[in-house]
Design a protein around this motif. Sequence first.
Motif, PDB file in Angstrom:
ATOM      1  N   VAL A 266       0.762  -1.143  -0.029  1.00 37.91           N
ATOM      2  CA  VAL A 266       0.142  -0.060  -0.012  1.00 37.91           C
ATOM      3  C   VAL A 266       0.855   1.392   0.065  1.00 37.91           C
ATOM      4  CG1 VAL A 266      -1.803  -1.084   1.064  1.00 37.91           C
ATOM      5  CG2 VAL A 266      -0.262   0.049   2.482  1.00 37.91           C
ATOM      6  N   THR A 267       2.229   1.304   0.648  1.00 40.74           N
ATOM      7  CA  THR A 267       3.083   2.182   0.473  1.00 40.74           C
ATOM      8  C   THR A 267       3.519   2.602  -0.912  1.00 40.74           C
ATOM      9  OG1 THR A 267       3.932   1.740   2.630  1.00 40.74           O
ATOM     10  CG2 THR A 267       5.174   3.221   1.035  1.00 40.74           C
ATOM     11  N   LEU A 268       3.721   1.323  -1.814  1.00 39.10           N
ATOM     12  CA  LEU A 268       4.120   1.717  -3.091  1.00 39.10           C
ATOM     13  C   LEU A 268       2.761   2.155  -3.886  1.00 39.10           C
ATOM     14  CD1 LEU A 268       6.377  -1.536  -3.930  1.00 39.10           C
ATOM     15  CD2 LEU A 268       6.848   0.631  -3.520  1.00 39.10           C
ATOM     16  N   TRP A 269       1.509   1.573  -3.525  1.00 41.55           N
ATOM     17  CA  TRP A 269       0.458   1.948  -4.182  1.00 41.55           C
ATOM     18  C   TRP A 269       0.084   3.498  -4.010  1.00 41.55           C
ATOM     19  CZ3 TRP A 269      -4.692  -0.468  -2.459  1.00 41.55           C
ATOM     20  CH2 TRP A 269      -6.083   0.030  -3.297  1.00 41.55           C
ATOM     21  N   GLY A 270       0.393   3.992  -3.006  1.00 41.33           N
ATOM     22  CA  GLY A 270      -0.209   5.456  -2.648  1.00 41.33           C
ATOM     23  C   GLY A 270       1.066   6.218  -3.037  1.00 41.33           C
ATOM     24  N   LEU A 271       2.439   5.787  -3.394  1.00 44.09           N
ATOM     25  CA  LEU A 271       3.643   6.648  -4.025  1.00 44.09           C
ATOM     26  C   LEU A 271       3.123   6.614  -5.712  1.00 44.09           C
ATOM     27  CD1 LEU A 271       6.601   5.223  -2.183  1.00 44.09           C
ATOM     28  CD2 LEU A 271       5.476   7.527  -2.148  1.00 44.09           C
ATOM     29  N   GLY A 272       2.547   5.589  -6.154  1.00 45.71           N
ATOM     30  CA  GLY A 272       2.378   5.465  -7.578  1.00 45.71           C
ATOM     31  C   GLY A 272       0.980   6.221  -7.850  1.00 45.71           C
TER      32      GLY A 272
END
Length: 421
Positions: A330-336
């Motif tokens: 979800v961290t990668l998801w938010g960053l993307g």
Amino acid sequence: MRNHTEQSTEQSTDARTRAAGAGAGAGAHGAEGRRLPLAPLLALATAAFITSLTETLPAGVLPAMSRDLDVGESTMGQSVTIYAIGTALTAIPLSAATAGWRRKRLLLTAMAGFALAHTVTAVSGNFPLTMAARFVAGVAAGLAWALLAGYARRMAPVALQGRAIAIVMTGIPVALALGVPAGTFLGEALGWRVTFSLITAVTLAVIGWIVATVPDYPGQRRDGRTATTPRTLTIPGVAPVLFVTLVFVLAHTILYTYIAAFLDRLGMGGSTGLVLLVFGAASMVSIWIVGIHINRRLRALTLAGVVLVAAASALLAMASGSPVLVYAAVTLWGLGWGGAPTLLQTAVGDAGGEAADAAQAVLVTLWNAAMAGGGVVGGILLGLLGSGSLPWSVLALLLPVLIVVTGARAHGFPARRAGRE
């Protein structure tokens, strides 16, 4: 794309408008041409916050609303859908009908629509009336979203237009990360009607803020040159950006709408709030990064965003109950994802040129159609294949998105943004 004479004429017109009546906010950068008018940009960011919060808040107070209005929760859940439908159905025709309106008048009309819809929702004891108010809120959102990015562009020096849009778009992740949880807490503590009444109060405050600080600009001249939707779609670069918007938002919404069900499958149902908080925080970091680099690296940032969301989906598909993988995903998801609204609205504005407002209206329509469609498609997948199919569907949808962004090198997502280097 506009020629240099047309672009210079528009810029000189906007400069005269700012000098004549922009007030303290716009005048801050008029002399130097290198500063952003923060007060009006933050007013627009708060308008974006209200727009996003209005859309998603019913999900947080759904049980209480359904009890008070005497309908089932699934029926009450359509209050989110009717909002998206109101936006999708009216953004293009209203944008065309109001093309000649002065921009500040139109923005204030949209915010007044929100205030009216929130007030009616707060006092309504009737489900059809509540749904009508939600539809009106969706119509107001269509007007607002078609205006906000273009407004930010016109208030900023050319080299800082992307950063100005990024500031305005911070309202979205703030609403998701803080606004919805706060609204849900207030709804549980004081009642959902109080929550909607407070949003009305905030909306009225924003109207005053806009009146005091946001500069006014003319609409499009009615001389037969106003862009129509079919004509806008033929402008090089517009169609690829709109395709990416439709499919990227669809992919995101399929997973985001049913993230609670997905987490339940992993035994993390009690952590949904924390997971969404991490997502929102990462989204805010994403907007900050995009705001700094968008003027020189729009293409690279868009490609990176798609790849990061794809990587997040792959991690979620393999999570198998691992909280570490879920939070990493979800961290990668938010960053993307966080910077996607800024990137896509900037890209369609660049590609649209003089037809930027019409292109923005189409983007808003497709964005909301994708959100409504994501809820439907995700629900079908959830019922037929289970929540484990959701991240795989996101991966499948992101493949054509990546192909189109990669191929739109000359127009749409160019390696160099003309005039912004």
